[in-house]
Design a protein around this motif. Structure first.
Motif, PDB file in Angstrom:
ATOM      1  N   PHE A 277      34.667 -27.752  68.444  1.00 28.08           N
ATOM      2  CA  PHE A 277      34.731 -28.496  69.297  1.00 28.08           C
ATOM      3  C   PHE A 277      33.230 -29.036  70.251  1.00 28.08           C
ATOM      4  O   PHE A 277      33.090 -27.840  70.915  1.00 28.08           O
ATOM      5  N   PRO A 278      32.637 -29.936  70.157  1.00 27.16           N
ATOM      6  CA  PRO A 278      31.241 -30.160  69.973  1.00 27.16           C
ATOM      7  C   PRO A 278      31.638 -30.612  72.123  1.00 27.16           C
ATOM      8  O   PRO A 278      30.846 -31.021  73.356  1.00 27.16           O
ATOM      9  N   GLN A 279      32.727 -31.194  72.704  1.00 28.62           N
ATOM     10  CA  GLN A 279      33.461 -31.045  74.160  1.00 28.62           C
ATOM     11  C   GLN A 279      33.259 -29.651  74.479  1.00 28.62           C
ATOM     12  O   GLN A 279      33.776 -29.665  76.134  1.00 28.62           O
ATOM     13  N   ILE A 280      33.609 -28.389  74.087  1.00 29.37           N
ATOM     14  CA  ILE A 280      33.112 -26.998  74.530  1.00 29.37           C
ATOM     15  C   ILE A 280      32.452 -26.889  74.617  1.00 29.37           C
ATOM     16  O   ILE A 280      31.404 -26.566  73.134  1.00 29.37           O
ATOM     17  N   SER A 281      31.625 -25.626  75.508  1.00 35.95           N
ATOM     18  CA  SER A 281      30.849 -24.576  75.094  1.00 35.95           C
ATOM     19  C   SER A 281      31.522 -23.386  75.360  1.00 35.95           C
ATOM     20  O   SER A 281      32.028 -22.997  76.151  1.00 35.95           O
ATOM     21  N   THR A 282      31.242 -22.717  74.961  1.00 29.83           N
ATOM     22  CA  THR A 282      31.728 -20.941  74.603  1.00 29.83           C
ATOM     23  C   THR A 282      31.112 -19.584  75.362  1.00 29.83           C
ATOM     24  O   THR A 282      29.505 -20.346  75.604  1.00 29.83           O
ATOM     25  N   PRO A 283      31.235 -19.424  76.030  1.00 31.45           N
ATOM     26  CA  PRO A 283      29.910 -17.616  76.175  1.00 31.45           C
ATOM     27  C   PRO A 283      29.370 -17.113  75.185  1.00 31.45           C
ATOM     28  O   PRO A 283      29.295 -17.679  73.805  1.00 31.45           O
ATOM     29  N   VAL A 284      27.904 -17.405  76.072  1.00 30.11           N
ATOM     30  CA  VAL A 284      26.693 -16.879  75.030  1.00 30.11           C
ATOM     31  C   VAL A 284      26.928 -15.454  74.502  1.00 30.11           C
ATOM     32  O   VAL A 284      27.928 -14.887  75.128  1.00 30.11           O
ATOM     33  N   SER A 285      26.611 -15.816  73.595  1.00 29.95           N
ATOM     34  CA  SER A 285      27.056 -14.438  72.674  1.00 29.95           C
ATOM     35  C   SER A 285      26.330 -13.478  72.838  1.00 29.95           C
ATOM     36  O   SER A 285      24.957 -13.588  72.731  1.00 29.95           O
ATOM     37  N   PRO A 286      26.839 -11.971  73.039  1.00 31.72           N
ATOM     38  CA  PRO A 286      26.183 -10.835  73.591  1.00 31.72           C
ATOM     39  C   PRO A 286      24.838 -10.904  72.260  1.00 31.72           C
ATOM     40  O   PRO A 286      25.872 -10.733  71.626  1.00 31.72           O
ATOM     41  N   ASP A 287      23.449 -11.019  71.822  1.00 33.31           N
ATOM     42  CA  ASP A 287      22.984 -10.220  70.730  1.00 33.31           C
ATOM     43  C   ASP A 287      22.291  -8.447  71.630  1.00 33.31           C
ATOM     44  O   ASP A 287      22.828  -9.241  72.815  1.00 33.31           O
ATOM     45  N   ASN A 288      21.985  -8.030  70.710  1.00 25.16           N
ATOM     46  CA  ASN A 288      21.060  -6.826  71.008  1.00 25.16           C
ATOM     47  C   ASN A 288      20.144  -7.135  72.408  1.00 25.16           C
ATOM     48  O   ASN A 288      20.127  -8.680  72.086  1.00 25.16           O
ATOM     49  N   PRO A 289      19.989  -6.761  73.383  1.00 23.10           N
ATOM     50  CA  PRO A 289      20.869  -5.240  73.607  1.00 23.10           C
ATOM     51  C   PRO A 289      22.135  -5.379  74.480  1.00 23.10           C
ATOM     52  O   PRO A 289      22.134  -4.169  75.202  1.00 23.10           O
ATOM     53  N   ARG A 290      22.717  -6.897  74.970  1.00 21.11           N
ATOM     54  CA  ARG A 290      23.764  -6.361  75.569  1.00 21.11           C
ATOM     55  C   ARG A 290      25.393  -6.140  74.660  1.00 21.11           C
ATOM     56  O   ARG A 290      25.242  -6.803  73.285  1.00 21.11           O
ATOM     57  N   GLU A 291      26.193  -5.404  75.377  1.00 19.94           N
ATOM     58  CA  GLU A 291      27.558  -5.239  74.487  1.00 19.94           C
ATOM     59  C   GLU A 291      28.084  -5.940  75.879  1.00 19.94           C
ATOM     60  O   GLU A 291      28.304  -5.712  77.087  1.00 19.94           O
ATOM     61  N   HIS A 292      29.483  -6.975  75.623  1.00 23.22           N
ATOM     62  CA  HIS A 292      30.042  -7.574  76.444  1.00 23.22           C
ATOM     63  C   HIS A 292      31.743  -6.761  75.734  1.00 23.22           C
ATOM     64  O   HIS A 292      31.984  -6.944  75.838  1.00 23.22           O
ATOM     65  N   ALA A 293      32.020  -7.114  77.614  1.00 26.35           N
ATOM     66  CA  ALA A 293      33.329  -5.858  77.974  1.00 26.35           C
ATOM     67  C   ALA A 293      34.340  -7.025  77.554  1.00 26.35           C
ATOM     68  O   ALA A 293      35.832  -6.455  77.427  1.00 26.35           O
ATOM     69  N   TRP A 294      34.243  -8.193  77.292  1.00 31.00           N
ATOM     70  CA  TRP A 294      35.044  -9.326  76.876  1.00 31.00           C
ATOM     71  C   TRP A 294      36.590  -9.034  78.436  1.00 31.00           C
ATOM     72  O   TRP A 294      37.652  -8.761  77.106  1.00 31.00           O
ATOM     73  N   HIS A 295      36.218  -8.845  79.479  1.00 35.41           N
ATOM     74  CA  HIS A 295      37.369  -8.706  79.944  1.00 35.41           C
ATOM     75  C   HIS A 295      37.879 -10.319  80.095  1.00 35.41           C
ATOM     76  O   HIS A 295      39.020 -10.847  79.990  1.00 35.41           O
ATOM     77  N   LEU A 296      37.149 -11.292  80.657  1.00 36.20           N
ATOM     78  CA  LEU A 296      37.911 -12.556  80.525  1.00 36.20           C
ATOM     79  C   LEU A 296      36.450 -13.679  79.115  1.00 36.20           C
ATOM     80  O   LEU A 296      35.409 -12.883  78.722  1.00 36.20           O
ATOM     81  N   TYR A 297      37.649 -14.350  78.995  1.00 36.52           N
ATOM     82  CA  TYR A 297      36.884 -15.282  78.380  1.00 36.52           C
ATOM     83  C   TYR A 297      36.597 -17.345  78.559  1.00 36.52           C
ATOM     84  O   TYR A 297      37.515 -17.131  78.272  1.00 36.52           O
ATOM     85  N   ILE A 298      35.487 -17.581  78.978  1.00 39.18           N
ATOM     86  CA  ILE A 298      35.508 -18.931  80.002  1.00 39.18           C
ATOM     87  C   ILE A 298      34.728 -19.883  79.183  1.00 39.18           C
ATOM     88  O   ILE A 298      33.775 -19.336  78.809  1.00 39.18           O
ATOM     89  N   ILE A 299      35.317 -20.904  79.201  1.00 38.60           N
ATOM     90  CA  ILE A 299      34.655 -21.690  78.245  1.00 38.60           C
ATOM     91  C   ILE A 299      33.687 -22.719  78.784  1.00 38.60           C
ATOM     92  O   ILE A 299      34.681 -22.521  80.394  1.00 38.60           O
ATOM     93  N   GLN A 300      33.042 -23.696  78.579  1.00 33.38           N
ATOM     94  CA  GLN A 300      33.334 -24.697  79.817  1.00 33.38           C
ATOM     95  C   GLN A 300      33.688 -25.857  79.264  1.00 33.38           C
ATOM     96  O   GLN A 300      32.559 -26.152  78.292  1.00 33.38           O
ATOM     97  N   LEU A 301      34.155 -27.050  79.092  1.00 34.06           N
ATOM     98  CA  LEU A 301      34.265 -28.115  79.421  1.00 34.06           C
ATOM     99  C   LEU A 301      33.105 -28.895  79.355  1.00 34.06           C
ATOM    100  O   LEU A 301      32.578 -28.802  81.086  1.00 34.06           O
ATOM    101  N   GLN A 302      32.436 -29.975  77.996  1.00 36.87           N
ATOM    102  CA  GLN A 302      30.909 -30.613  78.443  1.00 36.87           C
ATOM    103  C   GLN A 302      31.690 -31.742  79.265  1.00 36.87           C
ATOM    104  O   GLN A 302      30.795 -32.592  80.238  1.00 36.87           O
TER     105      GLN A 302
END
Ligand SMILES: Cc1ncc(COP(=O)(O)O)c(C=O)c1O
Length: 381
Positions: A277-302
């Motif tokens: 969905f181009p109308q939504i941006s999803t959270p930055v994906s954690p790449d090495n060296p970070r691991e996300h705890a995924w307490h919240l899943y926050i999207i942003q509407l464009q």
């Protein structure tokens, strides 16, 4: 829109293990701070690889005590983010210091480390970052800045268990870290919190201060002859954890990796499917060296109306939330410190667009797909 089953935003992940463990504590008749609390502290410290863990009654208490032992006081300034729950700044006020807000990075929603140095004054004593949603802050930058300017680094890790930065758990990197075990957190004891530190002197002081400044708690005294005798060694607070909470915390700690795997899996499905969905941006994906705890899943509407979006999902029986209303937009922070609308444009712009979607281990993959389908329908309409 066809009616879906109700999908709650958040629910604690509790089963018979916690019920049994809490019942055992009740049956033992030792229900306040005791052996279970000590066990929980040891297990928590061991899990993270921190030298010390001190159990307290909430993350707010953990932040307050951390600031006290770091000797932050009246007239001092503490740099933090406006994009957080009020408890972060409230704890700074408890010690008489001023919360100095620095705007966030628009991608991570965490404090923008590039803007911190401009906010440092001779009164600055500490930096208090928040790992929003469980995405670790740029710890290298924060450690560099705090060391270069001789500041304490106290992180609000309310969302950040188990989050990792360069293969080290959040909670092992700063001077002091504060965790929350509130009902909606990744690890819950109903209410509760933990401070982790590698500093022996801080740990000793924290253990005394969390219970009125008394040199020995009731559990330590009950094995002695003069059970009633104690000394007040230092200033103190009523911030201890009970064994009822600790028994629950021990069970939750055993399940922590499993619940994190479930959260990570659901977040991954959201990431893949919502990217369509181009109308939504999803959270930055954690790449090495970070691991996300995924307490919240926050999207942003464009674009579009966030409130109407949340309302439409609610009509489809999907409960969402909004994290956060930036603190400088509240009357209280404006009245106290003169903050104004426009001061932190990245925080304000994020606030207009963010939606936190349901994410907790009690959901199923089917639930996640129901949410995604409902989002597709809302965006179409
Ligand atoms: C970022 C943040 N800091 C601190 C707290 C306070 O935690 P507690 O309720 O355990 O005091 C919360 C609670 O939700 C939070 O989200």
């Amino acid at each position: 829109m066809a009616e879906n089953r109700f999908i709650p935003f958040s629910r604690p992940w509790i089963d018979d293990t916690e019920i049994e463990a809490v019942s055992q504590v009740l049956a033992s008749k030792w229900i306040s701070t005791g052996n279970r609390t000590r066990e929980f502290e040891r297990a928590f410290a061991e899990y993270l690889g921190a030298k010390h863990a001190i159990a307290v009654s909430s993350c707010t208490a953990a932040l307050h005590l951390s600031l006290v032992v770091a000797e932050i006081g009246s007239g001092d300034e503490v740099i933090t983010t406006p994009y957080t729950f009020t408890a972060t700044a409230e704890a700074i006020r408890y010690v008489g210091a001023k919360p100095v807000f620095v705007d966030i990075h628009p991608d991570t929603l965490n404090i923008d480390t590039r803007k911190i140095e401009q906010a440092i004054t001779p009164r600055t004593k500490a930096i208090l970052p928040v790992h929003i949603a469980g995405f670790p802050c740029d710890m290298d930058a924060l450690l560099d800045i705090s060391q270069n300017h001789n500041l304490r680094l106290i992180d609000d890790a309310a969302h950040a268990i188990p989050a990792e930065y360069k293969e080290q758990y959040i909670g092992t990197l700063g001077d002091l870290s504060a965790f929350s075990f509130y009902a909606n957190k990744n690890l819950t004891t109903g209410e509760g919190g933990m401070i982790t530190t590698n500093n022996d002197a801080f740990a000793k002081l924290l253990r005394t201060m969390r219970l009125h400044g008394i040199d020995k708690d009731a559990w330590a005294r009950q094995s002695q002859r003069n059970i009633w005798r104690y000394d007040i060694a230092t200033e103190g607070y009523k911030y201890n954890m009970t064994d009822i909470q600790a028994a629950m915390g021990l069970c939750q700690l055993m399940k922590l990796n499993k619940q994190h795997e479930r959260r990570r899996n659901f977040a991954q499905i959201y990431q893949t499917e919502l990217a369509k969905f181009p109308q939504i941006s999803t959270p930055v994906s954690p790449d090495n060296p970070r691991e996300h705890a995924w307490h919240l899943y926050i999207i942003q509407l464009q674009n579009g109306n966030r409130d109407a979006f949340v309302e439409s999902l609610s009509e489809a029986n999907i409960e969402c939330s909004v994290h956060y209303i930036p603190l400088h937009l509240f009357d209280f922070y404006q009245d106290q410190y003169g903050y104004q609308v426009g001061d932190f444009p990245c925080a304000e712009s994020a606030f207009e667009r963010v939606v936190s979607l349901p994410l907790h281990p009690g959901l199923t993959e089917e639930d996640i797909h129901i949410v995604i389908d409902a989002i597709g329908k809302v965006l179409e309409s």
